[in-house]
Enzyme design. Sequence first.
Site, PDB file in Angstrom:
ATOM      1  CB  SER A 141      39.156  -0.845  15.367  1.00  0.00           C
ATOM      2  OG  SER A 141      39.789   0.338  14.928  1.00  0.00           O
ATOM      3  CE1 TYR A 154      36.982  -1.227  10.577  1.00  0.00           C
ATOM      4  CE2 TYR A 154      37.760   0.738  11.702  1.00  0.00           C
ATOM      5  CZ  TYR A 154      37.937  -0.582  11.327  1.00  0.00           C
ATOM      6  OH  TYR A 154      39.074  -1.255  11.713  1.00  0.00           O
TER       7      TYR A 154
HETATM    8  N1  NAD Z   1      45.488  -2.516  10.013  1.00  0.00           N
HETATM    9  C1  NAD Z   1      44.965  -1.621  10.832  1.00  0.00           C
HETATM   10  O1  NAD Z   1      45.396  -0.465  10.875  1.00  0.00           O
HETATM   11  C2  NAD Z   1      43.835  -2.015  11.746  1.00  0.00           C
HETATM   12  C3  NAD Z   1      43.526  -1.158  12.816  1.00  0.00           C
HETATM   13  C4  NAD Z   1      42.473  -1.500  13.675  1.00  0.00           C
HETATM   14  C5  NAD Z   1      41.764  -2.658  13.464  1.00  0.00           C
HETATM   15  N2  NAD Z   1      42.085  -3.468  12.421  1.00  0.00           N
HETATM   16  C6  NAD Z   1      41.254  -4.667  12.225  1.00  0.00           C
HETATM   17  O2  NAD Z   1      42.056  -5.790  11.872  1.00  0.00           O
HETATM   18  C7  NAD Z   1      41.315  -6.614  10.956  1.00  0.00           C
HETATM   19  C8  NAD Z   1      42.057  -6.807   9.648  1.00  0.00           C
HETATM   20  O3  NAD Z   1      43.117  -5.964   9.590  1.00  0.00           O
HETATM   21  P1  NAD Z   1      44.518  -6.384   8.926  1.00  0.00           P
HETATM   22  O4  NAD Z   1      45.320  -5.152   9.042  1.00  0.00           O
HETATM   23  O5  NAD Z   1      45.009  -7.658   9.458  1.00  0.00           O
HETATM   24  O6  NAD Z   1      43.984  -6.514   7.383  1.00  0.00           O
HETATM   25  P2  NAD Z   1      44.525  -7.232   6.080  1.00  0.00           P
HETATM   26  O7  NAD Z   1      43.831  -6.548   4.970  1.00  0.00           O
HETATM   27  O8  NAD Z   1      46.015  -7.295   6.084  1.00  0.00           O
HETATM   28  O9  NAD Z   1      43.955  -8.729   6.232  1.00  0.00           O
HETATM   29  C9  NAD Z   1      42.582  -8.999   6.261  1.00  0.00           C
HETATM   30  C10 NAD Z   1      42.391 -10.462   5.893  1.00  0.00           C
HETATM   31  O10 NAD Z   1      40.997 -10.791   6.045  1.00  0.00           O
HETATM   32  C11 NAD Z   1      40.618 -11.594   4.972  1.00  0.00           C
HETATM   33  N3  NAD Z   1      39.163 -11.504   4.753  1.00  0.00           N
HETATM   34  C12 NAD Z   1      38.466 -10.424   4.307  1.00  0.00           C
HETATM   35  N4  NAD Z   1      37.170 -10.739   4.194  1.00  0.00           N
HETATM   36  C13 NAD Z   1      37.036 -12.032   4.580  1.00  0.00           C
HETATM   37  C14 NAD Z   1      35.949 -12.912   4.666  1.00  0.00           C
HETATM   38  N5  NAD Z   1      34.702 -12.519   4.308  1.00  0.00           N
HETATM   39  N6  NAD Z   1      36.151 -14.173   5.101  1.00  0.00           N
HETATM   40  C15 NAD Z   1      37.407 -14.585   5.448  1.00  0.00           C
HETATM   41  N7  NAD Z   1      38.478 -13.792   5.368  1.00  0.00           N
HETATM   42  C16 NAD Z   1      38.308 -12.516   4.944  1.00  0.00           C
HETATM   43  C17 NAD Z   1      41.401 -11.024   3.783  1.00  0.00           C
HETATM   44  O11 NAD Z   1      41.465 -11.949   2.699  1.00  0.00           O
HETATM   45  C18 NAD Z   1      42.747 -10.734   4.425  1.00  0.00           C
HETATM   46  O12 NAD Z   1      43.625 -11.838   4.335  1.00  0.00           O
HETATM   47  C19 NAD Z   1      39.978  -5.949  10.758  1.00  0.00           C
HETATM   48  O13 NAD Z   1      39.058  -6.497  11.677  1.00  0.00           O
HETATM   49  C20 NAD Z   1      40.281  -4.510  11.097  1.00  0.00           C
HETATM   50  O14 NAD Z   1      39.138  -3.796  11.480  1.00  0.00           O
HETATM   51  C21 NAD Z   1      43.095  -3.174  11.545  1.00  0.00           C
END
Ligand code: NAD
Length: 253
Positions: A141, A154
Amino acid sequence: MILKDRVAIVTGAGSGIGRAGALIMAREGAHVIVADIDSANAEETASQIAKAGGTAESLVVDVMDDQALDAGIAKIAARHGRIDILHNHAGSQVAGNLEEVAVSGFDTSWNLNVRAHFMASRFVMPVMKKAGKGVILNTSSSSGVLYDREMIAYTTSKHAVIAMTRQMAGDYARFGIRVNALCPGWVDTPFNAPFIAQMGGRSAIEGYIAEKVPLGRWADVSEIAEPILFLVSDRSSYMTGQILVVDGGETVV
Ligand SMILES: NC(=O)c1ccc[n+]([C@@H]2O[C@H](COP(=O)([O-])OP(=O)(O)OC[C@H]3O[C@@H](n4cnc5c(N)ncnc54)[C@H](O)[C@@H]3O)[C@@H](O)[C@H]2O)c1
């Protein structure tokens, strides 16, 4: 199609960035294993891929469950005889500073954001080593390279993902395996729902992002999917141990 015949596992592919990455990999010819704890969302991603003419299967798994993850990856390796791409993406955000954050929340951040990436990579590594090639992409991130206000669990986990990525890249380059990290900034997905609630709603967060991010807006998931495709394909064939920050300029200022 630049990923024709490749087999890709994407964790957290049931939603958000993971889903967008799964869709673009399938569009480019990969068979995608949609690994997610949420079976309905995983099925939805797989069905979107099928509707678009690609191939996918869902793997319902809690990536923090070592045995289930091991068994799921072993089944994929046995069924397809190869695993070309692993995108370790599932992660979560737990708020709080040193004194406020729940210790259990710190542990979950570590287990999901770091340890699960470590375990999944460990499980696919023998398959990739045998093939003499493979690509691992770990989602970190912008909080992996920045101070993030009152987010100790985080940021600690996301900084650790980068250290682990660099270490894995150095250790496995001689086996033809590349390992890089993706650092998204603000991306409009359900991931930010708790923060939006904390900020007092959508317009409040959009004001906050407009002020913090030089490009003045969130990313759409499609703007993260393209860098994912770059990192998991041969387009980045001479790149390993690196981080790609896709954050609208947030880390510049
Ligand atoms: N969206 C943002 O702004 C952002 C920014 C930086 C980094 N990220 C990183 O991206 C990743 C997720 O973000 P996103 O925006 O795609 O989120 P999201 O919430 O849209 O999707 C996350 C997915 O992970 C799945 N998940 C959660 N726990 C789990 C587990 N224990 N086993 C298997 N699956 C699991 C959830 O069911 C969901 O489908 C994270 O690593 C986050 O740190 C997101």
